[in-house]
Motif scaffolding. Sequence first.
Motif, mmCIF file in Angstrom:
data_model
loop_
_atom_site.group_PDB
_atom_site.id
_atom_site.type_symbol
_atom_site.label_atom_id
_atom_site.label_comp_id
_atom_site.label_asym_id
_atom_site.label_seq_id
_atom_site.Cartn_x
_atom_site.Cartn_y
_atom_site.Cartn_z
ATOM 1 N N ARG A 86 -79.323 -122.261 -38.659
ATOM 2 C CA ARG A 86 -78.017 -121.595 -38.559
ATOM 3 C C ARG A 86 -76.890 -122.606 -38.743
ATOM 4 O O ARG A 86 -75.892 -122.334 -39.422
ATOM 5 N N GLU A 215 -82.901 -115.527 -43.896
ATOM 6 C CA GLU A 215 -82.137 -115.128 -42.727
ATOM 7 C C GLU A 215 -80.628 -115.046 -42.987
ATOM 8 O O GLU A 215 -79.860 -114.550 -42.176
ATOM 9 N N PRO A 218 -80.063 -110.730 -43.739
ATOM 10 C CA PRO A 218 -81.039 -109.874 -43.070
ATOM 11 C C PRO A 218 -80.959 -108.444 -43.597
ATOM 12 O O PRO A 218 -79.882 -107.888 -43.808
ATOM 13 N N GLY A 219 -82.121 -107.858 -43.846
ATOM 14 C CA GLY A 219 -82.178 -106.484 -44.328
ATOM 15 C C GLY A 219 -82.022 -106.349 -45.820
ATOM 16 O O GLY A 219 -82.118 -105.248 -46.369
#
Length: 220
Positions: A86, A215, A218-219
Amino acid sequence: MTQHDPETSSRTRLIEAAILCFAEKGFDATGIREIAQRAKANSALVQYHFGGKTGLYAEALRHIFRSRPEMAPPMPAGTGGPEDRRLAMATLGEIVEGLMDELLACADGTELDRASLLLVTRELQSPRQDVADLILEHLRPTMDRLLACIRVLRPDLETLQAHEYMNSILAQVVHLHNNLKLVRLIRKEPDYPQDFKAVARHITEFSLRGLAVPEAFPGA
């Protein structure tokens, strides 16, 4: 010495005049006398302050680098864990935004700002051997952070592959800088980009997709 000291003033004037002259004509076509005339200073002061034209050229670059805000986004630790990944994504975005801010602000800034950017761009495209170390010293912190981000996000990459990804990210920013007038003409937007942060986010997202960082989307 204070900023009002005549010696300091003449030194600063020579540096700023050198930036303007070197940007206009390049190193070889620019003479010491021409710089001194533009600075309204004695040409002998070039030798006194800088040891000659080569020293003045190097000091002009240092002056430009020192006048820019230092970008120091955090360096990912390299652990490869979720938090480190991140941080790598966020740092990559900060680097892109910082470069966009610096390049586009200079492009629309004062005559000295534009000359500074032109001089540095020319030097990056074709570095002179006598200032190559100076250029690398200036670039190294940003490059090291960007490469660290890429290595955290794509630990499978070999060193040369990581450098290719870094070059691709930088190329997007450099394209806007080198071709800003053309981009504005194509878009029919003379003041593009009104929101450089939005463009920086696009470049960051495009780069993360190119790096295949799942990541980040996402989706998707």
